[in-house]
Design an enzyme around this catalytic site. Structure first.
Site, PDB file in Angstrom:
ATOM      1  N   LYS A  21      78.382  43.391  88.129  1.00  0.00           N
ATOM      2  CA  LYS A  21      77.888  43.353  89.128  1.00  0.00           C
ATOM      3  C   LYS A  21      76.294  43.065  89.058  1.00  0.00           C
ATOM      4  O   LYS A  21      75.725  43.335  87.964  1.00  0.00           O
ATOM      5  CB  LYS A  21      77.988  44.209  90.036  1.00  0.00           C
ATOM      6  CG  LYS A  21      78.079  44.065  91.630  1.00  0.00           C
ATOM      7  CD  LYS A  21      78.865  44.856  92.291  1.00  0.00           C
ATOM      8  CE  LYS A  21      78.832  44.460  93.486  1.00  0.00           C
ATOM      9  NZ  LYS A  21      79.993  43.514  94.021  1.00  0.00           N
ATOM     10  N   GLU A  53      85.889  31.052  98.565  1.00  0.00           N
ATOM     11  CA  GLU A  53      86.033  32.537  98.386  1.00  0.00           C
ATOM     12  C   GLU A  53      87.299  33.137  98.136  1.00  0.00           C
ATOM     13  O   GLU A  53      87.442  33.974  97.137  1.00  0.00           O
ATOM     14  CB  GLU A  53      85.509  33.468  99.697  1.00  0.00           C
ATOM     15  CG  GLU A  53      85.181  34.744  99.516  1.00  0.00           C
ATOM     16  CD  GLU A  53      84.422  35.257  98.462  1.00  0.00           C
ATOM     17  OE1 GLU A  53      83.788  34.414  97.760  1.00  0.00           O
ATOM     18  OE2 GLU A  53      84.237  36.427  98.241  1.00  0.00           O
ATOM     19  N   ASN A 100      67.655  46.342  79.692  1.00  0.00           N
ATOM     20  CA  ASN A 100      68.569  45.357  80.554  1.00  0.00           C
ATOM     21  C   ASN A 100      67.724  44.179  80.847  1.00  0.00           C
ATOM     22  O   ASN A 100      66.649  44.191  81.145  1.00  0.00           O
ATOM     23  CB  ASN A 100      68.800  46.148  81.934  1.00  0.00           C
ATOM     24  CG  ASN A 100      69.331  45.127  83.142  1.00  0.00           C
ATOM     25  OD1 ASN A 100      69.991  44.276  82.879  1.00  0.00           O
ATOM     26  ND2 ASN A 100      69.117  45.414  84.276  1.00  0.00           N
ATOM     27  N   GLY A 101      68.368  43.068  80.385  1.00  0.00           N
ATOM     28  CA  GLY A 101      67.334  41.914  80.671  1.00  0.00           C
ATOM     29  C   GLY A 101      67.505  40.942  79.376  1.00  0.00           C
ATOM     30  O   GLY A 101      68.460  41.147  78.601  1.00  0.00           O
ATOM     31  N   GLU A 118      88.595  35.950  89.575  1.00  0.00           N
ATOM     32  CA  GLU A 118      87.771  36.975  89.020  1.00  0.00           C
ATOM     33  C   GLU A 118      88.477  38.079  88.425  1.00  0.00           C
ATOM     34  O   GLU A 118      88.271  38.883  87.678  1.00  0.00           O
ATOM     35  CB  GLU A 118      86.585  37.146  89.713  1.00  0.00           C
ATOM     36  CG  GLU A 118      86.432  37.627  91.143  1.00  0.00           C
ATOM     37  CD  GLU A 118      85.219  37.815  91.640  1.00  0.00           C
ATOM     38  OE1 GLU A 118      84.201  37.813  91.016  1.00  0.00           O
ATOM     39  OE2 GLU A 118      85.382  37.718  93.109  1.00  0.00           O
ATOM     40  N   CYS A 144      73.987  45.537  82.807  1.00  0.00           N
ATOM     41  CA  CYS A 144      73.624  46.502  82.214  1.00  0.00           C
ATOM     42  C   CYS A 144      73.278  47.544  83.010  1.00  0.00           C
ATOM     43  O   CYS A 144      72.433  47.493  84.002  1.00  0.00           O
ATOM     44  CB  CYS A 144      72.572  46.236  80.931  1.00  0.00           C
ATOM     45  SG  CYS A 144      72.996  45.257  79.800  1.00  0.00           S
ATOM     46  N   TRP A 195      76.348  44.954  79.334  1.00  0.00           N
ATOM     47  CA  TRP A 195      77.058  43.842  79.514  1.00  0.00           C
ATOM     48  C   TRP A 195      76.409  42.722  78.448  1.00  0.00           C
ATOM     49  O   TRP A 195      75.160  42.408  78.694  1.00  0.00           O
ATOM     50  CB  TRP A 195      76.679  43.228  81.048  1.00  0.00           C
ATOM     51  CG  TRP A 195      77.555  41.978  81.364  1.00  0.00           C
ATOM     52  CD1 TRP A 195      78.814  41.832  81.702  1.00  0.00           C
ATOM     53  CD2 TRP A 195      77.025  40.810  81.419  1.00  0.00           C
ATOM     54  NE1 TRP A 195      79.094  40.514  82.000  1.00  0.00           N
ATOM     55  CE2 TRP A 195      78.115  39.676  81.773  1.00  0.00           C
ATOM     56  CE3 TRP A 195      75.738  40.198  80.829  1.00  0.00           C
ATOM     57  CZ2 TRP A 195      77.748  38.301  81.760  1.00  0.00           C
ATOM     58  CZ3 TRP A 195      75.453  38.850  80.942  1.00  0.00           C
ATOM     59  CH2 TRP A 195      76.508  38.029  81.640  1.00  0.00           C
ATOM     60  N   HIS A 255      92.484  13.090  97.598  1.00  0.00           N
ATOM     61  CA  HIS A 255      91.712  12.441  96.590  1.00  0.00           C
ATOM     62  C   HIS A 255      91.885  13.000  95.418  1.00  0.00           C
ATOM     63  O   HIS A 255      90.944  12.387  94.190  1.00  0.00           O
ATOM     64  CB  HIS A 255      90.196  12.543  97.216  1.00  0.00           C
ATOM     65  CG  HIS A 255      89.933  11.813  98.451  1.00  0.00           C
ATOM     66  ND1 HIS A 255      90.077  10.594  98.613  1.00  0.00           N
ATOM     67  CD2 HIS A 255      90.137  12.320  99.620  1.00  0.00           C
ATOM     68  CE1 HIS A 255      89.750  10.187  99.923  1.00  0.00           C
ATOM     69  NE2 HIS A 255      89.569  11.447 100.498  1.00  0.00           N
ATOM     70  N   LYS A 261      87.854  35.043  94.405  1.00  0.00           N
ATOM     71  CA  LYS A 261      88.436  36.346  94.393  1.00  0.00           C
ATOM     72  C   LYS A 261      89.826  36.548  93.408  1.00  0.00           C
ATOM     73  O   LYS A 261      90.106  37.456  92.544  1.00  0.00           O
ATOM     74  CB  LYS A 261      89.143  37.048  95.837  1.00  0.00           C
ATOM     75  CG  LYS A 261      87.848  37.228  96.792  1.00  0.00           C
ATOM     76  CD  LYS A 261      87.081  38.556  96.255  1.00  0.00           C
ATOM     77  CE  LYS A 261      85.949  38.193  95.400  1.00  0.00           C
ATOM     78  NZ  LYS A 261      84.660  37.837  96.165  1.00  0.00           N
ATOM     79  N   ARG A 313      77.781  47.787  86.478  1.00  0.00           N
ATOM     80  CA  ARG A 313      76.917  46.619  86.041  1.00  0.00           C
ATOM     81  C   ARG A 313      77.163  46.203  84.602  1.00  0.00           C
ATOM     82  O   ARG A 313      76.413  45.292  84.020  1.00  0.00           O
ATOM     83  CB  ARG A 313      75.362  47.465  85.929  1.00  0.00           C
ATOM     84  CG  ARG A 313      75.078  47.838  87.332  1.00  0.00           C
ATOM     85  CD  ARG A 313      73.715  48.662  87.081  1.00  0.00           C
ATOM     86  NE  ARG A 313      72.835  47.716  86.715  1.00  0.00           N
ATOM     87  CZ  ARG A 313      71.968  47.054  87.798  1.00  0.00           C
ATOM     88  NH1 ARG A 313      72.114  47.319  88.970  1.00  0.00           N
ATOM     89  NH2 ARG A 313      70.940  46.077  87.300  1.00  0.00           N
TER      90      ARG A 313
HETATM   91  C1  F6R Z   1      81.975  37.668  93.351  1.00  0.00           C
HETATM   92  C2  F6R Z   1      80.498  38.130  93.071  1.00  0.00           C
HETATM   93  C3  F6R Z   1      79.412  37.179  92.519  1.00  0.00           C
HETATM   94  C4  F6R Z   1      78.284  37.423  93.622  1.00  0.00           C
HETATM   95  C5  F6R Z   1      76.845  36.799  92.900  1.00  0.00           C
HETATM   96  C6  F6R Z   1      75.888  36.906  93.705  1.00  0.00           C
HETATM   97  O1  F6R Z   1      83.001  38.406  94.047  1.00  0.00           O
HETATM   98  O2  F6R Z   1      80.496  39.309  93.428  1.00  0.00           O
HETATM   99  O3  F6R Z   1      79.763  36.024  92.606  1.00  0.00           O
HETATM  100  O4  F6R Z   1      78.153  37.068  94.677  1.00  0.00           O
HETATM  101  O5  F6R Z   1      76.996  37.357  91.540  1.00  0.00           O
HETATM  102  O6  F6R Z   1      75.353  38.236  93.792  1.00  0.00           O
HETATM  103  P1  F6R Z   1      74.373  38.812  94.752  1.00  0.00           P
HETATM  104  O7  F6R Z   1      74.866  38.452  95.860  1.00  0.00           O
HETATM  105  O8  F6R Z   1      74.255  40.236  94.546  1.00  0.00           O
HETATM  106  O9  F6R Z   1      73.323  37.964  94.607  1.00  0.00           O
END
Ligand code: F6R
Length: 611
Positions: free
Chosen positions: A606, A484, A99-100, A491, A2, A73, A507, A488, A27
């Site tokens: 994010k 990773e 937000n929260g 997501e 948010c 969000w 396994h 990527k 966000r």
């Molecule tokens: C994946 C991604 C998330 C963040 C996770 C932690 O691409 O962006 O998995 O890595 O939410 O976020 P931070 O690093 O901001 O604590």
């Protein structure tokens, strides 16, 4: 999660709010809304993006010099017009954006229902709006007092901005657990979830701390705690250029951020790692260096991509600094009653510096007496402020929801930190130490070479864009890279993908392999190269498709794999930083070809400030 923005001053609030919301849209982007005080107070909100809100209000009166906006969000209640913010209290006295998560919202809601309050949405925020109104209408209190009383009754996390119908010359902002920044302009104030909507108006900011309440009037700012204790504002200058938060000619922020990596990795080592003097100096941790050097154990806590960087850190610290390392999902660590000793050092890794679980893990470790240091990207973030010492990665704002440049900078910071500690502990040979420093400073130019192959990665992406599943395999330093790479892909393209240690394939996951499933193997030259070659053969023997990330000039795997993605030769401990780049680009191109929303993937946001 948010985004919140508010403005009070002489300018028209609407354009500032809309632009601010667009900057904050990373966000959360399932609905958006604004409230503006003009001749009268107008509230508009709608399911969808900020651009939908903009179209929605095109013929409406949005004039006024005080206002606030929100991009959501969803937590409580699905994305729809009713659940979109702002929320207005039953008798129209207060309008709130938030937000929260208000954790005790259902108990509060029941008691407010009994008192005759009504609810139009399923959100916890509307409970907050009504609770504030309840205290206000009980009588004898100001809007600010009503907000303070209400906040003393709630548990959970909030960053909120409140407009009062009766006191319409102010914005009331408060924070606990979710970030909020005040921008100080010329006879005007801004408030936002982060500095991105503020930076083009002013560089002077105040970061609110938990339990702070700010009362913003056109010519006056007063800062207090929730218990009404006055606080002297600590004004800071932000060092953020507008260009760093714009796309700069790229189609997407994610692509821009991938291409920024030669620069961002350089920023992480700049002034810290010297090829001339063969030294590494992280000034931000010098005050606690003896404790880190003497630590019996390192515990790395993080979430998502940052957790993957932490896993690379485990291999680095164990290899060079010979210290046992545990890497924990912050969300598991914090709820597990972990055994912590005073001579443990906890390293919290976070791009945003606001991830709720990581923050809670930090507090738990600190309560147990452990030293906590941070590796953070966002300067002034909660994690940066709450940790005793730390390293900023200086990767610049990361706006694409899928983390890319933050990861490579985190791994770079962990690499240089592990070498610095190893040198202090005398657990690394001088020649290897010097060699790794020389290689580390060459990483940015090697990333450049990988980026030059972008067209080739795009061509491979075109062949596999319709695959339904992907498997990613790696060993040692490349195992976290496999995780990773898979993250990527899933997501942003919504293709199911799994990362595995290559040796674990037999396994279980080997059962999945058939001629339709691409298997991405990170097989750059390292000490288990022969073993990974065998793993590739095992996949090929079952008619699997192999896309291998290999060291430039590799002729062995080239003959076996269906495709090779080359990275320049480097020490295996540094190759993780290089190996992830082709995987970022592969995911990016596949997602573009599948017509996915690259910078705003579905359901994600994010900065995960909820638990
Ligand atoms: C994946 C991604 C998330 C963040 C996770 C932690 O691409 O962006 O998995 O890595 O939410 O976020 P931070 O690093 O901001 O604590």
């Amino acid at each position: 999660m948010c985004g919140i923005v508010g403005y009070i001053g002489d300018k028209q609030a609407f354009p500032i709010l809309i632009k601010g919301l667009k900057r904050l849209e990373y966000r959360g982007y399932d609905s958006a809304g604004i409230a503006i005080i003009g001749e009268e107070t107008n509230t508009f909100k709608i399911k969808g993006k900020v651009s939908d809100l903009e179209n929605f209000v095109v013929n409406e009166d949005t004039s006024g010099n005080i206002g606030m906006g929100h991009t959501r969000w969803a937590t409580h209640g699905e994305p729809n017009n009713d659940n979109a913010h702002p929320h207005t209290s039953t008798h129209g006295k207060f309008i709130v954006i938030h937000n929260g998560i208000i954790e005790n919202y259902s108990t509060l809601k029941e008691s407010l229902l009994e008192k005759g309050y009504s609810f139009k949405s399923e959100t916890d925020t509307e409970v907050l709006a009504n609770l504030i109104e309840y205290f206000y209408l009980k009588g004898g209190v100001t809007a600010e007092e009503a907000v303070r009383f209400a906040l003393q009754k709630v548990s959970g996390a909030y960053a909120l901005v409140v407009l009062s119908h009766d006191e319409d010359d102010k914005l009331i902002a408060a924070r606990k657990g979710s970030p909020l920044v005040i921008g100080i302009g010329d006879h005007e104030y801004y408030v936002a979830s982060d500095a991105t909507p503020i930076v083009e108006h002013t560089k002077s900011v105040i970061y609110l701390n938990d339990f702070d309440i700010a009362i913003l009037k056109k010519n006056e700012l007063s800062l207090k705690t929730i218990k009404n204790i006055k606080i002297t504002p600590k004004i800071q200058k932000i060092d953020l250029e507008i260009s760093s938060i714009e796309k700069g000619g790229f189609d997407h922020f994610m692509l821009k951020e991938i291409f920024e990596q030669p620069e961002t990795v350089l920023n992480t080592i700049r002034g810290r790692v010297s090829a001339e003097t063969k030294t590494i100096q992280h000034g931000g941790i010098l005050s606690v260096l003896p404790q880190i050097v003497n630590a019996k154990r390192l515990i790395i806590i993080a979430c998502g991509t940052s957790w993957h960087a932490g896993l690379v850190g485990e291999y680095l610290f164990e290899e060079f600094a010979r210290v046992p390392v545990e890497v924990e999902y912050a969300s598991e660590f914090r709820y597990r009653n972990p055994v912590l000793y005073k001579d443990d050092v906890v390293i919290a890794i976070s791009q945003s510096g606001e991830t709720a679980d990581t923050l809670a893990g930090i507090r738990l470790a600190q309560d147990a007496g452990a030293l906590v240091i941070g590796i953070c990207n966002v300067v002034g973030s909660s994690i940066a402020r709450e940790t005793t010492a730390g390293i900023y990665t200086y990767a610049g704002p990361e706006i694409g929801v899928a983390s890319t440049k933050a990861f490579t900078s985190q791994v770079t910071a962990l690499t240089s930190l592990s070498l610095m500690i190893a040198k202090e502990k005398n657990t690394i040979e001088q020649s290897l130490y010097e060699n790794l420093i020389s290689e580390l400073v060459e990483i940015p130019s090697k990333i450049e070479l990988i980026l030059q192959q972008n067209e080739k990665f795009r061509a491979i992406a075109a062949m596999y864009k319709d695959a339904e599943n992907f498997l990613y395999l790696g060993r040692g330093f490349f195992f976290p890279v496999a995780l990773e790479g898979a993250l990527k892909l899933k997501e942003i393209s919504y293709i199911h993908a799994e990362g595995y240690p290559a040796a674990e394939m037999k396994h279980g996951p080997i059962a999945l392999i058939d001629k339709k499933m691409p298997v991405v193997v990170i097989a750059a030259k390292d000490k288990s190269y022969d073993k990974i070659v065998s793993n590739i053969q095992e996949v090929k023997a079952r008619k699997g498709i192999v896309i291998a990330v290999v060291t430039q000039g590799d002729t062995v795997i080239r003959k076996m794999a269906d495709h090779v993605l080359e990275i320049p030769k480097s020490h295996e401990a540094l190759a993780a930083i290089l190996a992830v780049i082709p995987l970022q680009l592969l995911s990016y191109h596949i997602a573009v070809m599948r017509d996915c929303n690259i910078d705003q993937p579905r359901n994600l946001a994010k900065s995960v400030t909820v638990e």
